[in-house]
Design an enzyme around this catalytic site. Structure first.
Site, PDB file in Angstrom:
ATOM      1  N   GLU A   1       0.898  -1.097  -0.016  1.00 51.93           N
ATOM      2  CA  GLU A   1      -0.218  -0.079  -0.073  1.00 51.93           C
ATOM      3  C   GLU A   1       0.810   1.401  -0.060  1.00 51.93           C
ATOM      4  O   GLU A   1       2.003   1.368   0.557  1.00 51.93           O
ATOM      5  CB  GLU A   1      -0.824  -0.028   1.254  1.00 51.93           C
ATOM      6  CG  GLU A   1      -2.118   1.191   1.225  1.00 51.93           C
ATOM      7  CD  GLU A   1      -2.946   1.144   2.542  1.00 51.93           C
ATOM      8  OE1 GLU A   1      -3.946   1.676   2.367  1.00 51.93           O
ATOM      9  OE2 GLU A   1      -2.304   0.497   3.563  1.00 51.93           O
TER      10      GLU A   1
ATOM     11  N   CYS B   1      -5.278  -3.414   2.968  1.00 52.20           N
ATOM     12  CA  CYS B   1      -4.864  -3.145   4.456  1.00 52.20           C
ATOM     13  C   CYS B   1      -6.037  -3.331   5.409  1.00 52.20           C
ATOM     14  O   CYS B   1      -6.505  -4.649   5.601  1.00 52.20           O
ATOM     15  CB  CYS B   1      -4.327  -1.924   4.537  1.00 52.20           C
ATOM     16  SG  CYS B   1      -3.445  -1.197   5.839  1.00 52.20           S
TER      17      CYS B   1
ATOM     18  N   LYS C   1     -10.350   0.770  -2.492  1.00 54.50           N
ATOM     19  CA  LYS C   1     -10.385   0.352  -1.051  1.00 54.50           C
ATOM     20  C   LYS C   1     -11.835   0.616  -0.417  1.00 54.50           C
ATOM     21  O   LYS C   1     -12.260   1.746  -0.683  1.00 54.50           O
ATOM     22  CB  LYS C   1      -9.379   0.910  -0.174  1.00 54.50           C
ATOM     23  CG  LYS C   1      -9.132   0.532   1.283  1.00 54.50           C
ATOM     24  CD  LYS C   1      -8.292   1.107   1.942  1.00 54.50           C
ATOM     25  CE  LYS C   1      -7.697   0.676   3.210  1.00 54.50           C
ATOM     26  NZ  LYS C   1      -6.655   1.379   3.941  1.00 54.50           N
TER      27      LYS C   1
END
Length: 291
Positions: free
Chosen positions: A51, A175, A130
């Site tokens: 990321e 994440c 995301k």
């Protein structure tokens, strides 16, 4: 829907790149290119980046001027990924980059945190924004991604045919998404077959990573009977932030095949479709779902 995976395909080498990115875009792109090349030299056919591999600024808003338009493969970040994929003939799971929101003017006040996937011929094969935005406050550390990010809208998975190897069904996450198991179930059971590989590029904080990183990655592997590749930021950054690192590759039984605790480098391992088939045959949990 079948929960099987092809058993005749040979194993394939995959590599997770770990970085300690800083605030200068060109330096980060050069380091990423170096490690992609090194992974390819070690035989990797699919390579992942962490990321924000391209930029870890001093403050959250530092990423905003670097936002790129979706599909602009001549832009600095997307262009670097495209060129690396073509130069080395590998699949690249491109960590994340700041992506402009459709229709928004640049520079923008908010962006998407986006994974771009490039095939070995340099074409963009998939894009994922995301879904879950991190928020954490323990009185000493405070994070709120929603201040500068707009959440994505849908899960994304895709097929990655490996030349002379398997076609991998890959699920994309980023994440904080790791904490939401329903996302991975949706990808496995919303497509033609369950996932073979789950991608988790991350910049986990040292605090949350120490407590939960490996635990969650191994759980997602076991639940979905799939490999997990997790490329992380791993070290103390120029902005003073310390990320947990421990880039991992995990097999469908939850065994850690490779781990890089801290610093730049590679976690590299073999993904074996026969191992996926063996685990799913011996413990057919994916066929036993009731809900």
């Amino acid at each position: 829907m079948s929960t099987s995976t092809p058993q005749a395909a040979p194993p394939v080498t995959i590599a997770a790149i770990q970085m300690v990115s800083g605030p200068r875009l060109e330096e980060n792109l050069e380091r990423a290119a170096h490690w992609i090349g090194e992974a390819a030299r070690q035989g990797a056919r699919l390579v992942s980046l962490p990321e924000y591999f391209c930029l870890m600024g001093h403050k959250d808003t530092d990423k905003l001027p670097y936002a790129e338009r979706p599909g602009d493969v001549d832009a600095p970040i997307q262009g670097a990924l495209r060129r690396a994929a073509r130069a080395h003939g590998v699949w690249i799971l491109g960590g994340t980059l700041p992506m402009a929101i459709d229709g928004a003017a640049l520079p923008a006040e908010r962006v998407r945190n986006t994974t771009c996937v490039f095939a070995p011929d340099g074409t963009m094969a998939a894009r994922y924004d995301k879904l879950h935005l991190f928020c954490y406050d323990n009185g000493r550390e405070r994070y709120d991604e929603a201040r500068v990010l707009q959440a994505g809208e849908a899960p994304v998975s895709f097929d990655a045919p490996i030349a002379d190897g398997p076609t991998l069904r890959v699920g994309l996450s980023i994440c904080y998404d790791l904490r939401f198991p329903e996302l991975f179930r949706a990808m496995s059971f919303g497509g033609p077959r369950p996932l073979d590989l789950i991608s988790v590029p991350a910049a986990f904080t040292y605090t949350t990573g120490q407590a939960h990183w490996e635990l969650l990655l191994r759980a997602r592997a076991v639940e979905n009977q799939a490999y997990v590749i997790a490329s992380a930021q791993g070290g103390t950054h120029e902005n003073g932030r310390r990320t947990w690192g421990h880039s991992l590759i995990v097999d469908p039984w939850g065994e850690v095949l490779a781990c890089l605790p801290e610093g730049e480098g590679l976690a590299i391992a073999r993904l074996d479709p026969a191992r996926i088939a063996q685990v799913r045959e011996q413990l057919p949990a994916l066929q036993h779902r009731r809900l």
